[in-house]
Design a protein around this motif. Structure first.
Motif, PDB file in Angstrom:
ATOM      1  N   MET A  36       1.390   4.707  13.038  1.00 23.59           N
ATOM      2  CA  MET A  36       2.411   5.615  12.525  1.00 23.59           C
ATOM      3  C   MET A  36       2.067   5.958  11.084  1.00 23.59           C
ATOM      4  O   MET A  36       1.700   5.066  10.308  1.00 23.59           O
ATOM      5  CB  MET A  36       3.812   4.994  12.602  1.00 23.59           C
ATOM      6  CG  MET A  36       4.307   4.796  14.033  1.00 23.59           C
ATOM      7  SD  MET A  36       6.056   4.382  14.118  1.00 23.59           S
ATOM      8  CE  MET A  36       6.786   5.946  13.682  1.00 23.59           C
ATOM      9  N   ARG A  37       2.131   7.245  10.791  1.00 24.72           N
ATOM     10  CA  ARG A  37       1.805   7.715   9.440  1.00 24.72           C
ATOM     11  C   ARG A  37       0.389   7.300   9.059  1.00 24.72           C
ATOM     12  O   ARG A  37       0.083   7.029   7.886  1.00 24.72           O
ATOM     13  CB  ARG A  37       2.817   7.190   8.419  1.00 24.72           C
ATOM     14  CG  ARG A  37       4.266   7.534   8.749  1.00 24.72           C
ATOM     15  CD  ARG A  37       5.225   6.984   7.719  1.00 24.72           C
ATOM     16  NE  ARG A  37       6.615   7.151   8.135  1.00 24.72           N
ATOM     17  CZ  ARG A  37       7.667   6.729   7.443  1.00 24.72           C
ATOM     18  NH1 ARG A  37       7.478   6.094   6.287  1.00 24.72           N
ATOM     19  NH2 ARG A  37       8.889   6.917   7.885  1.00 24.72           N
ATOM     20  N   GLY A  38      -0.471   7.191  10.058  1.00 18.77           N
ATOM     21  CA  GLY A  38      -1.863   6.845   9.813  1.00 18.77           C
ATOM     22  C   GLY A  38      -2.109   5.387   9.508  1.00 18.77           C
ATOM     23  O   GLY A  38      -3.207   5.014   9.094  1.00 18.77           O
ATOM     24  N   GLY A  67       0.815  -1.209   0.000  1.00 19.35           N
ATOM     25  CA  GLY A  67       0.000   0.000   0.000  1.00 19.35           C
ATOM     26  C   GLY A  67       0.849   1.260   0.000  1.00 19.35           C
ATOM     27  O   GLY A  67       1.986   1.268  -0.459  1.00 19.35           O
ATOM     28  N   ARG A  68       0.299   2.326   0.585  1.00 15.48           N
ATOM     29  CA  ARG A  68       0.969   3.616   0.490  1.00 15.48           C
ATOM     30  C   ARG A  68       2.130   3.767   1.462  1.00 15.48           C
ATOM     31  O   ARG A  68       2.940   4.684   1.334  1.00 15.48           O
ATOM     32  CB  ARG A  68      -0.034   4.744   0.734  1.00 15.48           C
ATOM     33  CG  ARG A  68      -0.702   4.723   2.092  1.00 15.48           C
ATOM     34  CD  ARG A  68      -1.781   5.785   2.205  1.00 15.48           C
ATOM     35  NE  ARG A  68      -2.457   5.776   3.482  1.00 15.48           N
ATOM     36  CZ  ARG A  68      -2.021   6.404   4.561  1.00 15.48           C
ATOM     37  NH1 ARG A  68      -0.890   7.098   4.502  1.00 15.48           N
ATOM     38  NH2 ARG A  68      -2.696   6.352   5.689  1.00 15.48           N
ATOM     39  N   VAL A  69       2.219   2.858   2.455  1.00 11.50           N
ATOM     40  CA  VAL A  69       3.314   2.934   3.426  1.00 11.50           C
ATOM     41  C   VAL A  69       4.143   1.661   3.335  1.00 11.50           C
ATOM     42  O   VAL A  69       3.624   0.560   3.537  1.00 11.50           O
ATOM     43  CB  VAL A  69       2.782   3.127   4.859  1.00 11.50           C
ATOM     44  CG1 VAL A  69       3.934   3.111   5.864  1.00 11.50           C
ATOM     45  CG2 VAL A  69       2.006   4.432   4.969  1.00 11.50           C
ATOM     46  N   GLN A  70       5.416   1.811   3.038  1.00 11.02           N
ATOM     47  CA  GLN A  70       6.323   0.677   2.944  1.00 11.02           C
ATOM     48  C   GLN A  70       6.980   0.417   4.307  1.00 11.02           C
ATOM     49  O   GLN A  70       7.039   1.300   5.163  1.00 11.02           O
ATOM     50  CB  GLN A  70       7.397   0.955   1.895  1.00 11.02           C
ATOM     51  CG  GLN A  70       6.856   1.153   0.495  1.00 11.02           C
ATOM     52  CD  GLN A  70       6.167  -0.089  -0.028  1.00 11.02           C
ATOM     53  OE1 GLN A  70       6.662  -1.197   0.103  1.00 11.02           O
ATOM     54  NE2 GLN A  70       4.985   0.109  -0.628  1.00 11.02           N
ATOM     55  N   PRO A  71       7.470  -0.814   4.539  1.00 17.49           N
ATOM     56  CA  PRO A  71       8.223  -1.064   5.768  1.00 17.49           C
ATOM     57  C   PRO A  71       9.430  -0.124   5.860  1.00 17.49           C
ATOM     58  O   PRO A  71       9.979   0.307   4.835  1.00 17.49           O
ATOM     59  CB  PRO A  71       8.676  -2.518   5.613  1.00 17.49           C
ATOM     60  CG  PRO A  71       7.708  -3.123   4.641  1.00 17.49           C
ATOM     61  CD  PRO A  71       7.352  -2.016   3.691  1.00 17.49           C
ATOM     62  N   TRP A  72       9.831   0.194   7.081  1.00 19.18           N
ATOM     63  CA  TRP A  72      11.012   1.028   7.255  1.00 19.18           C
ATOM     64  C   TRP A  72      11.717   0.656   8.553  1.00 19.18           C
ATOM     65  O   TRP A  72      11.178  -0.077   9.386  1.00 19.18           O
ATOM     66  CB  TRP A  72      10.651   2.510   7.217  1.00 19.18           C
ATOM     67  CG  TRP A  72       9.943   3.059   8.424  1.00 19.18           C
ATOM     68  CD1 TRP A  72      10.503   3.737   9.468  1.00 19.18           C
ATOM     69  CD2 TRP A  72       8.542   2.988   8.711  1.00 19.18           C
ATOM     70  NE1 TRP A  72       9.549   4.090  10.381  1.00 19.18           N
ATOM     71  CE2 TRP A  72       8.325   3.643   9.948  1.00 19.18           C
ATOM     72  CE3 TRP A  72       7.445   2.436   8.052  1.00 19.18           C
ATOM     73  CZ2 TRP A  72       7.077   3.759  10.539  1.00 19.18           C
ATOM     74  CZ3 TRP A  72       6.199   2.541   8.639  1.00 19.18           C
ATOM     75  CH2 TRP A  72       6.018   3.205   9.852  1.00 19.18           C
ATOM     76  N   ILE A  73      12.933   1.112   8.699  1.00 24.64           N
ATOM     77  CA  ILE A  73      13.751   0.806   9.869  1.00 24.64           C
ATOM     78  C   ILE A  73      13.770   2.012  10.784  1.00 24.64           C
ATOM     79  O   ILE A  73      14.028   3.136  10.346  1.00 24.64           O
ATOM     80  CB  ILE A  73      15.190   0.421   9.465  1.00 24.64           C
ATOM     81  CG1 ILE A  73      15.168  -0.835   8.589  1.00 24.64           C
ATOM     82  CG2 ILE A  73      16.056   0.192  10.701  1.00 24.64           C
ATOM     83  CD1 ILE A  73      16.514  -1.219   8.035  1.00 24.64           C
ATOM     84  N   ARG A  74      13.497   1.728  12.075  1.00 19.84           N
ATOM     85  CA  ARG A  74      13.528   2.797  13.064  1.00 19.84           C
ATOM     86  C   ARG A  74      14.152   2.252  14.344  1.00 19.84           C
ATOM     87  O   ARG A  74      13.660   1.285  14.911  1.00 19.84           O
ATOM     88  CB  ARG A  74      12.113   3.310  13.352  1.00 19.84           C
ATOM     89  CG  ARG A  74      12.083   4.493  14.329  1.00 19.84           C
ATOM     90  CD  ARG A  74      10.660   4.803  14.729  1.00 19.84           C
ATOM     91  NE  ARG A  74      10.584   5.975  15.574  1.00 19.84           N
ATOM     92  CZ  ARG A  74       9.623   6.199  16.459  1.00 19.84           C
ATOM     93  NH1 ARG A  74       8.657   5.309  16.580  1.00 19.84           N
ATOM     94  NH2 ARG A  74       9.617   7.283  17.196  1.00 19.84           N
ATOM     95  N   ARG A  75      15.234   2.876  14.772  1.00 21.44           N
ATOM     96  CA  ARG A  75      15.926   2.460  16.001  1.00 21.44           C
ATOM     97  C   ARG A  75      16.224   0.971  15.985  1.00 21.44           C
ATOM     98  O   ARG A  75      15.941   0.238  16.938  1.00 21.44           O
ATOM     99  CB  ARG A  75      15.093   2.817  17.228  1.00 21.44           C
ATOM    100  CG  ARG A  75      14.902   4.314  17.428  1.00 21.44           C
ATOM    101  CD  ARG A  75      14.003   4.587  18.619  1.00 21.44           C
ATOM    102  NE  ARG A  75      13.732   6.021  18.758  1.00 21.44           N
ATOM    103  CZ  ARG A  75      12.852   6.529  19.604  1.00 21.44           C
ATOM    104  NH1 ARG A  75      12.145   5.724  20.384  1.00 21.44           N
ATOM    105  NH2 ARG A  75      12.669   7.847  19.677  1.00 21.44           N
ATOM    106  N   GLU A  76      16.750   0.481  14.897  1.00 23.48           N
ATOM    107  CA  GLU A  76      17.185  -0.902  14.717  1.00 23.48           C
ATOM    108  C   GLU A  76      16.032  -1.908  14.673  1.00 23.48           C
ATOM    109  O   GLU A  76      16.258  -3.111  14.652  1.00 23.48           O
ATOM    110  CB  GLU A  76      18.185  -1.306  15.808  1.00 23.48           C
ATOM    111  CG  GLU A  76      19.450  -0.458  15.788  1.00 23.48           C
ATOM    112  CD  GLU A  76      20.457  -0.922  16.823  1.00 23.48           C
ATOM    113  OE1 GLU A  76      20.130  -1.846  17.599  1.00 23.48           O
ATOM    114  OE2 GLU A  76      21.572  -0.369  16.848  1.00 23.48           O
TER     115      GLU A  76
END
Length: 499
Positions: A461-463, A406-415
């Motif tokens: 996060m990010r809706g 969808g409009r939000v892809q997986p991402w890395i945050r604080r490992e």
């Protein structure tokens, strides 16, 4: 006593007293505290009424024999009763029973942190009494000492002249010879029928890794033994390997020590399935054999049960992440399993730091194991050479299909890797429903409903509803691998668990 049963795995919740083993449908149940490791520490009676740090496990007909280590006793369970052999010492300020060293009738005898049990001839039980640095025998409800005197060290000799250093396992041959994993002496010892103890393999005090003739070979904290057809199998724990002793020669079946860990004297372990000379373990603590000759391994610090066959090493249960039991074999989580036994149809596991013993029927799906990282990557049709196509977004693949996140892809945050919940789970047929009033998120997979709490199990996060990759692995019966070099997540879901 309440029987809890779901999917293909059953276990018992004993409260307040362990009462035995129950057979239910396809699954057998043994014993569990159903509490976290440190629950009940302020109540000595509560601990003594339960399993506390179970380690070695053996089968004796319809009975399951357990080294109930931190309670300083041996438990013998069946479907009608349980017998406790050994009385506890004083409960001290360290929140452990103190243990002691005493022979005698089962209610007077005392152990100290026993680690291993083996069922010998005529129903006798051989106990590796680790904290007492001795090998004991239980026969006709009496406990006697075969060798050792309660003092740690190294000394060959006869019966109570002998010194061991924290022996963790012992097995007995039909001819009466007993082989002992003398763990902190880094050797395998032999006790003959007359009670004389000698070094069988390795060199006392020399912790290293070397194959060869018996006394030339080297071990590093051997902790588990299994003997079959004259072959002795060794879980060589600190060498992260499984060894084999046959015809006077020590060889390595699978695994090897990793790089030295600075200032520790130990080697790095690993967690890799595949060809046996490539496979990696992390402190394997026990071994057993399946009827086809495959070797079962309690891979303690990988929190997994592995199996070694001529085709290679694969993971059967658990793996990578510590945790507690969930509703099926596919997503079972273990925490430092240190004992295993099997009758060929059922696998019994000492889930040590979860304070329980569980059993799993050895179905074809269980024996097939989970796919290795290499197999999961191959299923996508991608290779390491594909990495240049993956700069930017993290991609998620189920088999050879990329999942549209969808409009939000997986991402890395604080490992941590954060993934949107709805598109990922719906891609495998799960139903996702959000209760707007209380924020509870219901995930329905087949007939199982899992409820996630906002700001604890997932967050916005990010809706978008997201959770971490680790949390998904913990909650659901999926095998999920992260390939950082490809910015790639691969998802394996058994076909009968897909909607």
């Amino acid at each position: 006593m309440a029987l809890l049963f779901s999917g293909t795995v059953a276990y018992l919740n004993f409260w307040p007293q362990v009462t035995g083993m129950v057979i239910a449908g396809e699954a057998e149940a043994v014993a569990t505290t159903q509490t976290r490791v440190f629950d009940g520490l302020w109540n000595p009676q509560r601990i003594f009424d339960e399993l506390y740090y179970p380690m070695g496990i053996a089968l004796m007909g319809s009975y399951v024999v357990i080294a109930d280590s931190m309670c300083d006793r041996i438990q013998v369970l069946d479907g009608r009763e349980n017998q406790r052999i050994g009385r506890p010492g004083r409960y001290g300020f360290s929140y452990f029973y103190s243990g002691a060293f005493a022979d005698g009738y089962r209610e007077q005898a005392m152990f100290m942190k026993p680690s291993g049990v083996f069922v010998g001839s005529c129903g006798s039980i051989i106990v590796s009494d680790t904290g007492n640095h001795s090998i004991r025998r239980i026969c006709n409800e009496f406990v006697i000492t075969i060798a050792g005197n309660g003092i740690s060290g190294f000394q060959d000799g006869h019966e109570n002249e002998v010194r061991f250093n924290q022996p963790h396992a012992a097995v007995m041959c039909p001819d009466g010879y007993i082989y002992v994993a003398d763990t902190m002496n880094h050797v395998i010892r032999q006790i003959d029928p007359a009670g004389n103890v000698t070094v069988f393999a390795g060199a006392p005090g020399e912790n290293s890794f070397y194959d060869g003739a018996l006394l030339e070979a080297r071990f590093f904290e051997p902790s588990g033994l299994y003997i079959a057809d004259g072959i002795l199998y060794v879980a060589d724990s600190a060498n992260h390997s499984i060894r084999r002793i046959e015809n006077g020669i020590v060889s390595t079946v699978a695994g090897q020590p990793g790089e030295p860990i600075r200032f520790s004297g130990y080697f790095e372990g690993g967690f890799i399935d595949g060809l046996n000379n490539y496979a990696r373990f992390n402190f394997p603590r026990d071994v057993a054999l399946l009827p086809d000759g495959s070797i079962l391994v309690a891979d303690s610090l990988n929190h997994a049960i592995r199996v070694i066959s001529p085709e290679g090493t694969r993971t059967l249960v658990g793996g990578g992440m510590a945790g507690r039991f969930h509703d099926s074999t596919e997503n079972m989580r273990l925490t430092r399993p240190e004992g295993i036994a099997t009758d060929g149809e059922t696998l019994f596991i000492s889930d040590t730091m979860n304070n329980r013993v569980v059993s799993i029927p050895l179905t074809e799906r269980v024996l097939a194991g989970r796919p290795s990282r290499g197999e999961m990557l191959a299923n996508t049709g991608l290779t390491v050479n594909s990495r240049f196509a993956f700069r930017g977004d993290i991609r998620v693949f189920l088999d050879d299909q990329r999942i549209d996140m969808g409009r939000v892809q997986p991402w890395i945050r604080r490992e941590s890797i954060l993934v949107p919940i709805r598109p990922l789970l719906e891609s495998v047929g799960a139903y996702v429903h959000l209760n707007e009033r209380n924020g509870e998120l219901s995930i329905i997979i087949g007939d199982k409903v899992t409820t996630l709490t906002r700001d604890r199990d997932y967050f916005i996060m990010r809706g978008v509803m997201v959770t971490t990759l680790d949390e998904l692995t913990r909650l659901f019966p999926y095998t999920i691998e992260w390939f950082p070099e490809l910015s790639l997540i691969t998802l394996y879901v058994p076909y009968d668990l897909r909607g």
